[in-house]
Design an enzyme around this catalytic site. Structure first.
Site, PDB file in Angstrom:
ATOM      1  N   HIS A 186       1.771   4.329   2.477  1.00 50.22           N
ATOM      2  CA  HIS A 186       0.816   5.366   2.862  1.00 50.22           C
ATOM      3  C   HIS A 186       0.940   5.639   4.358  1.00 50.22           C
ATOM      4  O   HIS A 186       1.577   6.618   4.756  1.00 50.22           O
ATOM      5  CB  HIS A 186      -0.617   4.921   2.499  1.00 50.22           C
TER       6      HIS A 186
ATOM      7  N   CYS B 270      -6.174  -1.104   4.608  1.00 51.57           N
ATOM      8  CA  CYS B 270      -6.492   0.083   5.417  1.00 51.57           C
ATOM      9  C   CYS B 270      -7.120   1.187   4.578  1.00 51.57           C
ATOM     10  O   CYS B 270      -8.198   1.668   4.889  1.00 51.57           O
ATOM     11  CB  CYS B 270      -5.229   0.620   6.092  1.00 51.57           C
ATOM     12  N   HIS B 271      -6.413   1.604   3.500  1.00 52.95           N
ATOM     13  CA  HIS B 271      -6.927   2.740   2.736  1.00 52.95           C
ATOM     14  C   HIS B 271      -6.936   2.469   1.237  1.00 52.95           C
ATOM     15  O   HIS B 271      -6.963   3.394   0.442  1.00 52.95           O
ATOM     16  CB  HIS B 271      -6.142   4.005   3.058  1.00 52.95           C
ATOM     17  N   GLY B 272      -6.857   1.179   0.867  1.00 55.06           N
ATOM     18  CA  GLY B 272      -7.097   0.789  -0.518  1.00 55.06           C
ATOM     19  C   GLY B 272      -5.981   1.053  -1.515  1.00 55.06           C
ATOM     20  O   GLY B 272      -6.242   1.226  -2.692  1.00 55.06           O
TER      21      GLY B 272
END
Lengths: 683, 172
Positions: B117, B136-138
């Site tokens: 990502h 960080c963003h799953g």
């Protein structure tokens, strides 16, 4: 001056923009239609050259800052990293280092031009004072930049110059401590100098804007020293001044490129390739050539405070020049007496520069005192009186009259020669009374010189089998052996060499650091762990050999040091090294070598801790070359010359391309300039 | 002014201007090139060898190659089975486990441990699939390092590597 056309935006966007931010109009009125006197000679192109040099220094400086590390343990090596590893790093650094010299050269020419033609007189006083401020800022910036490589000269320049402030009564010592951020020049000093060296150029840019602004308010002076009175006295800045500036800038760049590509270290000092050592001062410390006259003034006074005060006064007095010169006539053309004193003053400045490069002893000090006295007398006595008693010549009626009556300048050449001489004065005096090494023939000398691959390979063998026991090569990696322009080993050969060395590996699972075989990316491991171990083993610290050839030299003496500038001879360090390696002899009768030292004809001071390292047949060569001591010395010296400057061949190759380009481009610009000026020359 | 003179003048102007442009462009070359990795960085990016013998089953170790964390996962039987028994067609970035390990070396999973990502480092043995989870963003990866849910667009990348012996790999 009659009104010149203003900017008329053509398209809708520019009209919209002009009503909100009239930047196009500002550029148009300042750099296109701006009227410039039509009689300007080439000395007036140095303003443009200075602007260009400022831009060059800013751009290369910002780029160098991306690779430089401002830390006492890393600064020197990071500069060498730039020279060796960064793509075109050697070019960027040499442009920046020599750019400083070119910047000062152009600034001094610009100032002498202003003095000769009286450019500082009413209404241009503020313009002149801004110029003096710029000079001061340049001096500070240049000094701090010189400290950053953290060589011996850097360190001792920082020490000596900051100590100037200790001359201030009462507050001196606290000020110096404050400047250092410590009890001596150290890491805090280096860090703040780096910060300020980055800041000050932008301050310079700001003052340059004011300088140009002031110039555009009062208009340019000109060789006749009279104001334009009619339309035909001026021409538009573009194309007339632009093309003329462009042409002469290119000519100036040829000189610049010569320094960068062929004699990049000519204006520097070998000592600055020795890492800073707070325990040893170089025997003869001198500033860069552009500070030499001021340095001579400092040393001419046998009193600490007096010397510092006079040094400061020698610059500050320039700001008062508009009022010290009482003559109403500007140009020296119409002031025959002033013309004489101007050249006398110029000679005094050059003389002070020369004396600044000499040791502060004997007759040199007296001469410096005489010239310092004249320097100040010129401003304080000669100029005020001349204005009163001089009989000036009649001025021309107008600039147009002036142009049509006389041809273009001729005194120009004498001035240029004198300045070239000034540049040439920078070399320091001989250190100690050692013999002069003979000048040898090196394959890598001169503008077209190349390394002899076989010789480099033999030299490497000598290094490994002899020198390596005591001397490191810390800045060199094994991969360098296979890079273009070097000894010409294949990658496999370089890998094999690396495999013969043990280097410290990564800590293993138990945290133990074990040695492993070297790899291409590794550097040559040091022969001793630290200086104390070296002292215990060898009775001294054998210097690292990575840049030793650039860190050594000898005084070639007049006129050779000037000729070397033109022939591009830079191999003083190599001459010295080859001579030193074979220069052992019995000490002259009556002198005894101190214990543990050996007599050498070429070593400054004569007694060194290294015994004669080379002898006939000390090692065997793989090729047919006879391994005489002389041959071994030359081969290892050639190898070390490559190690000190691994991109030398690329430098000279690119230099040739740049030179050809600049010469052709200068020619084209010259003819373009002639074409452009043809229409105004007739009337 | 005759027309030939016109042409000659124009030619001179064009030649001068183009030569100036060429010079300016050439001057940009070193300024741009200096930003690229320097010789020492390139040399330091040479292949590295890693000894696998100390890595216990179920253990993930991190080694660095070219400044990137390389995850070496000594997978358990269960993890291997979980990775293999997936309907590949249902995956966001369909790829069989066999394409992500070396033949007959199913137990060794070597990945570049950088979330696809925006470059954070996923945590091993976390998330619904007990594979990797990026904090960080799953983004959620399985034991084969394939993206299962979250914003990451592709599976974790594989570094170039090869087995030099049963217990040694060379990365790079």
């Amino acid at each position: 001056m009659s009104g010149h056309p203003t900017y008329q935006p053509q398209n809708a966007f520019m009209k919209w923009m002009e009503a909100r931010l009239p930047i196009a109009g500002l550029i148009y009125s300042s750099f296109v239609v701006y009227p410039t006197p039509r009689n300007l000679n080439y000395w007036w192109t140095f303003g443009g050259i200075l602007t260009f040099m400022l831009a060059v220094q800013l751009v290369t400086g910002i780029v160098l800052a991306m690779h430089y590390t401002p830390h006492v343990d890393h600064a020197f090596n990071s500069v060498e990293h730039i020279m060796r590893d960064v793509n075109y790093g050697w070019l960027l650094r040499y442009v920046h280092a020599n750019g400083a010299s070119m910047f000062f050269l152009a600034a001094y020419i610009h100032m002498f031009r202003g003095m000769y033609y009286g450019s500082y007189k009413e209404p241009r006083e503020v313009l002149w004072i801004l110029g003096v401020i710029l000079l001061l800022l340049m001096i500070m910036t240049g000094f701090m930049g010189y400290v950053l490589p953290w060589g011996q000269m850097s360190f001792w320049a920082a020490t000596v110059i900051t100590n100037l402030f200790s001359a201030i009564p009462i507050f001196g010592d606290p000020i110096v401590t404050w400047l250092w951020g410590g009890y001596s020049v150290g890491n805090p000093t280096l860090n703040r100098f780096y910060s300020l060296h980055y800041l000050l150029p932008f301050v310079i840019v700001g003052v340059v804007v004011l300088h140009v602004w002031a110039l555009h308010v009062v208009g340019q002076n000109n060789p006749a020293g009279i104001e334009p009175r009619q339309e035909s006295d001026t021409v538009a800045f573009t194309p007339y001044a632009t093309i003329k500036d462009g042409f002469f800038l290119t000519v100036f760049l040829i000189l610049f490129a010569w320094f960068v590509f062929y004699v990049p270290n000519y204006l520097g000092h070998p000592d600055n390739y020795i890492p800073a050592n707070p325990a040893v001062t170089p025997t003869h410390i001198v500033p860069e050539w552009y500070y030499l006259p001021f340095y001579a003034i400092l040393r001419a006074v046998p009193n600490k405070l007096g010397g510092v005060a006079l040094l400061g006064a020698s610059i500050v007095i320039l700001a008062f020049l508009p009022w010290l010169d009482t003559s109403k006539v500007r140009s020296a053309r119409y002031r025959p007496r002033y013309r004489f004193f101007f050249w006398l003053f110029f000679a005094a400045c050059v003389g002070l520069g020369w004396l600044g490069s000499k040791p502060a002893e004997g007759v040199y000090v007296y001469a410096a005192r005489v010239l310092t006295t004249y320097y100040f007398a010129h401003f304080l006595v000669v100029l005020p009186l001349l204005g009163r008693y001089e009989r000036t010549l009649p001025l021309p009626n107008s600039i147009t009259d002036d142009v049509l009556k006389r041809g273009s300048a001729a005194a120009v050449i004498a001035f240029a020669v004198a300045l070239a001489g000034l540049v040439g004065l920078s070399s320091p005096a001989a250190a100690a009374e050692a013999d002069t090494p003979p000048k040898l023939r090196w394959s890598f000398a001169g503008p077209f010189g190349k390394f002899d691959r076989a010789q480099l390979q033999r030299g490497f063998k000598v290094y490994r089998e002899v020198c390596q026991t005591c001397h490191g090569l810390a800045l060199l990696s094994f991969r360098n052996l296979a890079q273009p322009g070097g000894p010409g080993f294949t990658t496999a050969q370089a890998q094999a060499v690396a495999g013969e060395y043990d280097v410290p590996g990564e800590p293993d699972d138990q945290g133990e650091v074990k040695e492993r075989k070297g790899r291409l990316a590794d550097r040559f491991p040091p022969p001793f762990k630290n200086d104390n171990q070296a002292r215990a083993r060898y009775n001294g610290v054998p210097p690292d050999l990575s840049v030793i050839i650039k860190a050594r030299g000898y005084e070639r003496g007049f006129p050779w040091f000037i000729l070397d500038l033109f022939t591009g001879y830079q191999e003083h360090g190599a001459d010295y090294m080859a001579a030193l390696l074979t220069g052992y002899a019995d000490p002259p009768a009556g002198t005894n070598a101190p214990p543990g030292t050996f007599y050498n004809k070429y070593f400054p001071g004569h007694f060194l801790a290294m015994p004669a390292p080379l002898s006939d047949n000390r090692i065997t060569y793989d090729d047919d070359t006879k391994p005489t001591a002389d041959q071994l010395a030359r081969d290892v010296t050639a190898f070390l010359a490559w190690a000190a400057e691994p991109h030398m061949e690329a430098r000279k190759r690119i230099g040739l391309q740049v030179m050809i380009f600049l010469i052709v481009f200068a020619g084209l610009l010259y003819f373009t300039k002639k074409k452009v000026w043809k229409s105004v020359e007739a009337h | 002014m005759s027309s030939t003179e016109h042409t000659r003048r124009d030619f001179l102007y064009i030649a001068t201007a183009s030569m100036g442009a060429v010079g300016a462009a050439a001057a940009l070359v070193p300024l741009v090139a200096q930003m690229n990795p320097d010789a020492s960085t390139i040399a330091a990016g040479a292949p590295i060898e890693v000894d696998l013998s100390p890595i216990a089953e179920g253990q993930v170790i991190k080694v660095f190659w070219r400044g990137k964390p390389i995850f070496i996962n000594h997978r358990t039987k269960k993890q291997i089975e979980e990775a293999q028994n997936v309907n590949v067609a249902t995956l966001p970035d369909p790829q069989p486990d066999s394409a992500r390990v070396k033949p007959k070396r199913d137990q060794w999973q070597v990945l570049i441990g950088i979330c696809t990502h925006l470059g954070c480092i996923p945590i091993a043995h976390q998330g619904p699939f007990n594979g990797y989870f990026c904090p960080c963003h799953g983004s959620v990866y399985d034991t084969s390092g394939r993206i299962r849910s979250g914003p990451a667009p592709t599976n974790l990348l594989l570094p170039p590597y090869e087995f030099v012996s049963d217990t040694r790999i060379r990365i790079g």
